[in-house]
Structure formats: C-alpha cells, structure tokens
Scaffold this motif. Structure first.
Motif, short mmCIF file in Angstrom:
data_model
loop_
_atom_site.label_atom_id
_atom_site.label_comp_id
_atom_site.label_asym_id
_atom_site.label_seq_id
_atom_site.Cartn_x
_atom_site.Cartn_y
_atom_site.Cartn_z
N ILE C 33 38.71 -13.17 -102.20
CA ILE C 33 37.89 -12.30 -103.05
C ILE C 33 36.43 -12.65 -102.85
O ILE C 33 36.09 -13.65 -102.21
CB ILE C 33 38.26 -12.44 -104.54
N GLY C 34 35.57 -11.83 -103.40
CA GLY C 34 34.15 -12.09 -103.29
C GLY C 34 33.38 -10.80 -103.36
O GLY C 34 33.95 -9.73 -103.17
N PRO C 35 32.07 -10.89 -103.63
CA PRO C 35 31.25 -9.68 -103.73
C PRO C 35 31.12 -8.99 -102.37
O PRO C 35 31.50 -9.56 -101.34
CB PRO C 35 29.89 -10.20 -104.21
N ASN C 36 30.58 -7.76 -102.38
CA ASN C 36 30.36 -7.04 -101.12
C ASN C 36 29.48 -7.86 -100.19
O ASN C 36 28.55 -8.52 -100.64
CB ASN C 36 29.65 -5.71 -101.38
N GLY C 37 29.79 -7.81 -98.92
CA GLY C 37 28.96 -8.49 -97.94
C GLY C 37 29.14 -10.00 -97.92
O GLY C 37 28.32 -10.73 -97.37
N ALA C 38 30.26 -10.49 -98.52
CA ALA C 38 30.47 -11.93 -98.55
C ALA C 38 31.04 -12.46 -97.24
O ALA C 38 31.08 -13.65 -97.01
CB ALA C 38 31.39 -12.30 -99.71
N GLY C 39 31.49 -11.54 -96.37
CA GLY C 39 32.06 -11.97 -95.10
C GLY C 39 33.58 -12.05 -95.11
O GLY C 39 34.17 -12.59 -94.18
N LYS C 40 34.21 -11.49 -96.14
CA LYS C 40 35.68 -11.55 -96.23
C LYS C 40 36.36 -10.86 -95.05
O LYS C 40 37.20 -11.45 -94.37
CB LYS C 40 36.15 -10.87 -97.54
N SER C 41 35.96 -9.60 -94.85
CA SER C 41 36.59 -8.83 -93.77
C SER C 41 36.30 -9.45 -92.41
O SER C 41 37.18 -9.48 -91.54
CB SER C 41 36.10 -7.39 -93.78
N SER C 42 35.08 -9.94 -92.23
CA SER C 42 34.74 -10.54 -90.94
C SER C 42 35.59 -11.78 -90.69
O SER C 42 36.10 -11.98 -89.58
CB SER C 42 33.26 -10.92 -90.90
N LEU C 43 35.76 -12.60 -91.72
CA LEU C 43 36.58 -13.79 -91.55
C LEU C 43 38.01 -13.40 -91.16
O LEU C 43 38.60 -13.96 -90.23
CB LEU C 43 36.58 -14.62 -92.84
N LEU C 44 38.53 -12.38 -91.87
CA LEU C 44 39.88 -11.92 -91.56
C LEU C 44 39.97 -11.40 -90.12
O LEU C 44 40.94 -11.65 -89.41
CB LEU C 44 40.29 -10.83 -92.55
N SER C 45 38.91 -10.69 -89.69
CA SER C 45 38.90 -10.17 -88.33
C SER C 45 38.87 -11.28 -87.30
O SER C 45 39.49 -11.17 -86.24
CB SER C 45 37.68 -9.27 -88.12
N VAL C 46 38.15 -12.34 -87.60
CA VAL C 46 38.10 -13.45 -86.65
C VAL C 46 39.48 -14.10 -86.56
O VAL C 46 39.97 -14.40 -85.48
CB VAL C 46 37.04 -14.49 -87.07
N ILE C 47 40.11 -14.29 -87.74
CA ILE C 47 41.44 -14.92 -87.72
C ILE C 47 42.42 -14.06 -86.92
O ILE C 47 43.24 -14.57 -86.17
CB ILE C 47 41.94 -15.12 -89.17
N SER C 48 42.29 -12.72 -87.06
CA SER C 48 43.23 -11.87 -86.32
C SER C 48 42.69 -11.47 -84.95
O SER C 48 43.12 -10.49 -84.38
CB SER C 48 43.58 -10.64 -87.15
N ARG C 49 41.73 -12.24 -84.43
CA ARG C 49 41.16 -12.12 -83.08
C ARG C 49 40.61 -10.73 -82.76
O ARG C 49 40.52 -10.33 -81.62
CB ARG C 49 42.16 -12.53 -82.01
N LEU C 50 40.23 -9.96 -83.80
CA LEU C 50 39.61 -8.67 -83.54
C LEU C 50 38.13 -8.83 -83.31
O LEU C 50 37.47 -7.98 -82.75
CB LEU C 50 39.83 -7.73 -84.73
N LEU C 51 37.61 -9.96 -83.76
CA LEU C 51 36.18 -10.21 -83.67
C LEU C 51 36.03 -11.61 -83.09
O LEU C 51 36.64 -12.54 -83.60
CB LEU C 51 35.60 -10.14 -85.09
N PRO C 52 35.24 -11.75 -82.05
CA PRO C 52 35.06 -13.10 -81.52
C PRO C 52 34.13 -13.92 -82.42
O PRO C 52 33.16 -13.37 -82.95
CB PRO C 52 34.42 -12.86 -80.15
N ALA C 53 34.45 -15.18 -82.61
CA ALA C 53 33.58 -16.03 -83.42
C ALA C 53 32.42 -16.51 -82.56
O ALA C 53 32.57 -16.73 -81.36
CB ALA C 53 34.36 -17.22 -83.95
N ALA C 54 31.24 -16.64 -83.18
CA ALA C 54 30.09 -17.16 -82.43
C ALA C 54 30.30 -18.64 -82.13
O ALA C 54 29.95 -19.13 -81.06
CB ALA C 54 28.81 -16.94 -83.22
N SER C 55 30.89 -19.35 -83.10
CA SER C 55 31.28 -20.72 -82.83
C SER C 55 32.45 -21.07 -83.74
O SER C 55 32.72 -20.36 -84.71
CB SER C 55 30.11 -21.68 -83.06
N GLY C 56 33.14 -22.15 -83.44
CA GLY C 56 34.30 -22.54 -84.23
C GLY C 56 35.59 -22.00 -83.63
O GLY C 56 35.57 -21.21 -82.68
#
Lengths: 320, 324, 252
Positions: C33-56
C-alpha cells in the motif's frame, strides 16, 4: 511575455533574411544605390516580398488549421493532409481546371474550398458513425479516405492528361510565387484571425460534445465554423503554393508540449512557430544547393521530422 | 457496448477455403482471359507476372501482420513507418555514391543482397531507437513512425534532386510499381530470401500469438519478448526489401489486407491470420491487375485501383465496427 | 521466497524506487500500500521482470529474474499489470487459455483444458466465455485477465490493483478466491492495493511504501494504526476493530 516577443523577433529576422537570399542580387546596398541595369527594387517588390509574405501567411495558417482540425476531431494525429481535406481540395482544383479552365483564381479557390469542406465534413461524419472509435482509428480513417479521394484524382488526371500538373500542386513550392499570384493567402490570414477569435469555443469543442453542451454552447455550430476555417485555409494554400504536408501535425504538437492545449494561449505561438518553421525551411532550400532550389516540402519533411523526433524522445525520457 | 454475440461464426478453415477459392479463380481468369495468338507464348509470360504478384503478396501481407504483432497495433505498417521509403533511400544513396553506370553493370542479385543487408542493419537500429525510447506509449510510436516515414521520403526526394537527370531516370525505372517486366534472376533470389524468412519464422509462430497480447503479458507468459521482436524485425526487413525490389512501394496494400484479414478471420492465431492476409493480397493484386489490363486497358495504374477499391472496403469495415 | 536486494529504479532522472530491500517469505498474501507515486507498481514490475532495475537484484526462490530464462520463470511466477488493453480480438476463453502457454508452448493438450475451464468458473465467467473481450464491461474484462493469470498456475502471483473496475461483490469474491489459493494451495500472492480496508481484511502482511522507499511492514495489526497511517498517507484516520478485522475510517 518576453518569450513570445523573442519568438516574434526571431521570425522577423528570418523574414528579413528571406528578402535578401536568392539568385538575383538584392542587398540593402543595391537597394540604396542601384547599379545601372539592375533593378533590385523591382525584384524585391515583385518576387521577394510576395514570396516572404506568402511563406509567413501559409506557415501560420497551416499550423493553426492543423490545431483546429485536431481539436474538432479530438485527435492529435489529424491534420488537413490526414483527414482527406487536402486531397479533396486537390480534386476540387482538378475539377476547376478541367471544367472551367478560364475561371479566375478566386473562383478556383472557392470551388476547391467547397470540395475541401465536403471532404472534411465527410470525414467527420464518417467518424461519428464508427461504432467503436479508438484514438488510432481516426487518422487511419483519414488516411484511407485521403487515399480513395487521391485515387479518384489520379484516375481523372490520367484521363485528362493532367497528372504532371497535379503532381506539381501536391509538392509545396514557393519558387513560383510572384506579385499578383499569392494574394489569396491573405484570406488564410483572415481565417487564422477568425480562429483566434473563437479560440475558447474551439477548445471547448475539443473536450467533446457532452462537455460543450453542458456549458451551454452549440456544438454543431462550432463544428461547422471550425470546419469552414480548415477547409478554406487548406484550399487557399493548395491553390496558391501547393500542399505542405506535415506542418499542421508537427507545429501544433510541438507547441502543445510546451504550452498545453488551450487554444487561446497556443494559437499565437502556433502561428508564429509555423511561419518561422516554414521560413527557415524555405531559406535552407534556397541556400543548400545554391543556385538551385529544393522544394520547401522536402526540406520541411527532413527538418520537421528530425526536430520532432528529437523533442519527442527527449520529452519521453524526461516525463515517462 | 455493442457486439455480435448472436452471429454464428464461420470456422477459420472455411474462411481460408473460401479465400483460397477466390484467389485461385482470380489467377485462373488472369491467366486465360482475353488470350489472343499463341498460348505457348502468353501462358509463360503471364505465369511470370503471377509469380511476381504471389511473391509480392506474401511479402507485403506477412511483413505487415508481423510488424503489427510486434508493435502491438493495427495501424502502423512497415510502409507507413517508412520501411519502403528506407529501401528507396538506400537505393538512391547507392546510385548517388556509385553512379548509375556502376549500378547497372553490377549483378542485380548482388546489389539486391547488399541492399537487403543494409535494410536489416538499418531496421535493427530503428527498432532499437523506437523500442528503447518510445515503447511506453503507443501514441509516441505512431507519431514517431509517421515522422520517420516522412523523413526517409524527404531525404530520398532530396538526394534525387541532387543527382543528375539520367541517374534519376535509372532510379525511377526501378521504383515504378509494375508487374509488366518481371526480372527472372531477381525473382529467384527473392523466392530464396522469402524461404529463408519463412524458415526463420515457422518455429516462432506460436510465440507470436502470445506477442500479440502485448509486451507485459507476453513476458509474464515467458516469451523472450526482445528476441522475438528482433526476429520479426529482421524478417520484416527482408520481406520489405523483396517487395520493394520487385515492384516498388505499394503503400496501402499491407494496411488493407492485414486489417481485412483480422476482420474476416474468426481466429486471432497467426496460423490462420497470415494465410488469410496472403490470400487477400493475392486477390487484390491479381484482381486489380486484371481490372487494369482488361477493363481499363492499362489506362491507369494498379495503385489507383487498389487504393480506391481497397480504401472503400476498409471504410465500410470501419463503419460496421469490424476494424478497431 | 521473493528477495529484492537494494533495488533502485528510475525513469530518466526521477528515482521511483529507491534502494529497496525486501524479503517476502513463501506463502500467504502480501499487500503493498502507499500513496500515489510511491513506487508500488514499479517495484512490482521490477520483481516480475517487466521493468529492468537500475541497480540491485531480485531473486525468486534464489533465481535472479534478470537472467533466468523467461519461460522458466513463467512457470514459477505470474503477473498482471494495472491496465490491460489488447490490440488483438480475443474471446475470454482464448485469453484464459494463454495462461497455459508456459506449460504447453501454445499446443494445448487435454491436460490443459480443465485448468482453463476451472479458471473461468472461479471468476464466474462461464456465460461470457465465448464473447470477445472488447464486448465486455470493464469489470468482466478485468476478471478475464485475472483468470488468465490464475490459469498460469504458478507458485507466485503478482497482481497490480486487481480490484480495479470491480463492483463490491466481485471485489470480495476475488479477494476470497486469492485467500483460498494462498491457504489451500500454498501460493504466494503479492498485491498492490488501493483500498486500505481490503488490504487489512485479507492480507497476512502489509508493506507500506512512500516516495520510493519501504517505510513500514508487518501484519495488518501493525500497520492499521492511526499513527502509522498518518505517517504513510498523511491522513487522520480512526481505526476500529469490527468482527475481528481492523477497519480504518477516514471518510470525513
């Protein structure tokens, strides 16, 4: 608004440069102290000034016409050459050439406007009847309608042995502009001013019929007004200098990136940017292969495309 | 939302069969209609034309459908994105730098191979630029595509202005869309290139069905998205080279047959859509050429007929909600 | 187990996920959970390899998602994004059947059929199974996509706002369905949720994000407190215990 003044100054600078570039020698010095046998003033009055004026008028008008089209169709990818308007105007011009070759140019323009109006109205009418309309279907429909109209034009032109003249109109070119042959473009300026006058209502129309009606504005009437403006601007430009595709797409989209979509704010910018863009392209076309000329449509294609892509990708990287 | 839940749907096989019959009929009529004089002369001559048209139909239909699968839209075609303009640009550059004399002397098959290689290279670059920067928004992609098309066309037009008229005549001769003078050697090379593309593609057919669901879904389902898109782009580059080399740019045919295929085919699978698009392209080309030769007595050109009839059909489909 | 190790993700110069390290044990439902723009969807996308992580790095059962072959991962982890538009014209059954793709490589076998039918009936889509997706309502379409993901039958299921467009009845039905999948089949389910109270009632774990960072995590009792909600969302909420669930009230 200092930024706007700067843009105006830049455009004026380009216009002045346009006066002094060309094969015949026109320099301030030649104007002030004319050498015997050279009539720089004459050249300036008959050719350079008309040419520069026509570029400014056409550039401003086409840019604004593109915006109006985009608002009316509520779609960013539409402009007179992706909505059947330009093709219909060409067909009208062909009809005028074939049926009444003696008709004065104003008459031809009116006939071409009539065709352009009919073509654009057909486009918008067809759009309303598409049951499931997505953003991309709109320009697709326009391209297809344009192709159909164009094929009729080509077919008839082939029959009447006028294919070459038709091709000459479709490629926009200012090299043939002389005093007495461009004045029709002043009509385009009047229409551009008219668009500015009704800018707020056009913006409203861009938000849709429900929105417009909710605010108590007659949607059908704005639509008709906007349509009339676009059709007549396109016809005036096609008849005098030929079609310059793409300008109506690129300039409003570029301005929209910085200014947003409120027509009252963006129309002055679009008009100035359209004029400056076309001036710069025409200048380059004259200079690159001096003393030969490259048609402005070609230069506008290359520069407009490069500029547009650059801004598109930079913006995408910044915002997305 | 409106729909047609009650209309019984024909099976994909029945649709293919019907299209195949119409295509065969078109070819048969084209081969036999209005033959005067020796059959022994006319038949091989017309067979050459038909072979060219078949190759071009395959190339245009397949390249368009695949391109649309890879980009996840139904509006962009290689032609609209300027691929065939790119081919014209490459040819123009060759003539510009080497001169038409050298080009005319060189083996047509060799120059074709060179041009195709350049196409593949360029399209790889294009693909990288487009997909690395604009993939988040389809609108961006469409805009960028249309703009690129104009860019290539304008650059080619610019170079064509610069070269001298003789060389220009040489170029124009190569780009005039016509089926009247098939080049035997080129036909063979093109057929081979198509075969290569087909081999490259056949095994991937099923993953393309997944690709059509969009990047995220495809990755989620375990398809190597980047690799498949790259493969498609390579195939498209080869196919566009083939069709442009054979008959020059035919802008709207691909858009038309691909969307017609989606509309008439009750299945989304490439196994069904690709053959349907090819057959529709054959019908359009052969039927159009027949109209051109028999009805208009060569008094117009093929593009006019295809644009007119095809455009009307397409608009009718749009209005009935079959294309979206 | 899903491990995100120092994941950073940015669009251009904007950092949307900022050095997040997070360990989600196997099993149970985790809501982000979290407010809009907190990075929730992006984190989920990185975990599901839809978005490459800049580092980590992201490890799923020890496999690095950035280098593991896509088809291997697709049998282990499925994901659904927020807005799903299809250019292709598919029926509901066609779409759901694609969930079997990682297992059958596009050649559905007899063994795949029951999976498809079961997923369709789980989501109550029997009546719409042969309709085209573009003829359905937004909620029906959303359920069709969820059915596809369930049909993929993976240990890990990541859903970005699965309750979008759904009415209350279907929203509750889907949360119950996910609960059952977690409890009875031992699946690990990670959701991005906007509805705080849904997250509270159905999750085993809540991860709260703000400005690209994980600011809090724990069982619903730990997060569903007025002080915590103030810190996460900048809202004044009162939390009430109703029928064993913690409900936040912040509507006035």
């Amino acid at each position: 608004m200092p930024r706007f003044a700067l843009a105006l100054a830049l455009t004026a600078l380009l216009a002045v440069a346009s006066l002094f570039v060309g094969v015949g020698e026109v320099t301030p010095r030649a104007l002030l102290w004319p050498a015997p046998g050279q009539d720089a003033l004459q050249l300036l009055l008959v050719s350079r000034i008309p040419r520069t004026l026509s570029i400014v008028l056409a550039g401003a008008a086409l840019g604004v016409a593109g915006l109006v089209m985009q608002l009316l169709a509520r779609n960013r990818f539409v402009e007179p050459s992706t909505a059947g308007t330009a093709e219909a105007a060409s067909l009208g011009l062909l009809a005028a050439m074939v049926l009444t070759p003696e008709m004065p140019i104003l008459g031809k323009m009116l006939l071409a406007s009539g065709f352009a109006l009919a073509g654009t109205a057909l486009f918008l009418g067809l759009l309303r009847r598409i049951p499931l309309r997505s953003v991309l279907v709109v320009p697709l429909m326009g391209l297809m309608l344009g192709a159909v109209i164009d094929s009729v034009t080509t077919f008839l032109a082939y029959r009447f042995d006028m294919l070459q003249s038709v091709n000459a109109w479709t490629a926009g070119d200012f090299s043939g502009v002389l005093e007495g042959r461009y004045e029709l473009l002043w009509v385009a300026l009047l229409l551009t001013l008219a668009a500015y006058a009704v800018a707020d209502r056009l913006t409203l129309a861009g938000m849709g019929e429900a929105f417009t009606t909710n605010l108590g504005v007659n949607h059908a009437r704005i639509l008709a007004l906007g349509l009339g403006i676009v059709a007549m601007v396109t016809a005036a430009v096609v008849v005098t200098v030929g079609m310059i595709p793409f300008l109506g797409l690129v300039v409003p989209n570029l301005v929209s990136m910085f200014m947003g979509d409120h027509a009252r704010r963006s129309i002055p910018w679009i008009a100035v940017a359209g004029a400056a863009f076309l001036l710069a392209c025409d200048l380059l076309g004259r200079l690159l292969l001096y003393p030969y000329e490259i048609p402005v449509g070609t230069v506008a294609g290359v520069i407009g495309a490069a500029l547009f892509l650059h801004l598109l990708f930079r913006r995408d990287a910044r915002l997305a | 939302m409106r729909g047609w839940p009650d209309v019984p749907r024909a099976s994909p096989r029945a649709v293919l069969l019907a299209l195949g019959l119409v295509a065969a009929l078109c070819i048969a009529l084209f081969m036999t209609l209005g033959v005067q004089g020796s059959w022994a002369f006319v038949l091989p001559f017309r067979a050459g034309k038909v072979a060219t048209m078949l190759l071009v139909a395959c190339a245009i239909a397949v390249s368009t459908v695949l391109f649309q699968t890879a980009t996840g839209n139904r509006i962009l075609t290689p032609a609209i994105m300027g691929f065939d303009s790119l081919y014209v640009l490459i040819q123009t550059c060759l003539v510009f730098f080497m001169g038409s004399a050298a080009m005319a002397a060189a083996d047509r098959r060799l120059t074709f191979a060179g041009e195709t290689a350049a196409m593949v290279l360029f399209s790889a670059l294009l693909h990288w630029v487009l997909f690395s920067t604009a993939r988040r928004s389809l609108h961006m992609l469409v805009l960028a595509g249309v703009v690129l098309g104009v860019l290539f066309r304008s650059l080619a037009a610019f170079l064509q202005r610069v070269i001298d008229p003789n060389e220009f005549a040489f170029l124009q001769d190569r780009f005039f869309a016509s089926f009247n003078n098939p080049h035997g050697g080129l036909l063979m090379v093109s057929a081979l290139a198509m075969l290569g593309a087909a081999l490259l593609g056949l095994r991937a057919m099923r993953s393309w069905d997944v690709l059509a669901l969009g990047r995220e879904t495809a990755i989620g389902l375990g398809v190597a998205h980047r690799r498949e898109v790259t493969r498609i782009m390579a195939i498209v580059a080869v196919l566009v080279s083939v069709s442009t080399a054979l008959v020059g740019p035919v802008t709207f045919l691909g858009l038309l047959v691909a969307n017609l295929a989606y509309a008439v085919m009750p299945s989304f699978r490439h196994v069904h859509v690709l053959p349907a698009a090819i057959l529709l392209a054959v019908i359009s080309l052969v039927g159009g050429q027949m109209l051109l030769e028999r009805v208009f007595a060569f008094d117009t050109n093929l593009r006019v007929i295809i644009d007119f009839l095809g455009g009307l059909t397409f608009i009718a489909l749009l209005l009935r909600g079959r294309v979206r | 187990m899903i491990e995100a190790l120092g994941v950073t993700c940015r669009y251009g110069a904007t950092v949307v996920v900022d050095d997040v390290t997070l360990r989600l044990p196997a099993g149970g439902i985790t809501s982000i959970i979290g407010p809009n723009g907190a990075g929730k969807s992006s984190l989920l996308s990185v975990i599901s390899r839809l978005l490459p992580a800049a580092s980590g790095r992201v490890l799923v059962d020890g496999m690095d998602v950035a280098v593991t072959p896509g088809d291997v991962l697709a049998r282990r982890l499925s994901s659904l994004r927020q807005d799903n538009h299809l250019p292709a014209r598919l029926t509901v059954r066609d779409l759901v059947a694609f969930g079997r793709y990682p297992h059958s490589k596009g050649r559905p076998t007899a063994a795949d059929r029951p999976h498809v039918e079961r997923a369709i009936s789980y989501l109550g889509l029997e009546a719409q199974a042969d309709r085209f997706l573009d003829e359905l309502s937004g909620g029906q379409r959303q359920r069709a996509f969820i059915a596809m993901v369930l049909c993929q039958d993976t240990d890990y299921v990541l859903l970005d706002e699965p309750l979008n467009n759904l009415d209350m009845r279907h929203a509750v039905a889907i949360m119950r369905l996910l609960r059952r999948a977690a409890t009875e089949l031992g699946k690990t389910i990670v959701l991005v949720l906007h509805d705080l109270n849904f997250a509270s009632c159905h999750s085993d774990r809540i991860v709260a994000m703000r400005e690209g960072r994980v600011v809090m995590q724990g069982p619903p009792e730990a997060i569903m407190r007025p002080e915590a909600l103030r810190e996460i969302f900048d809202i004044e909420a009162s939390v009430h215990e109703i029928g064993g669930d913690r409900i936040a009230v912040f509507y006035r």
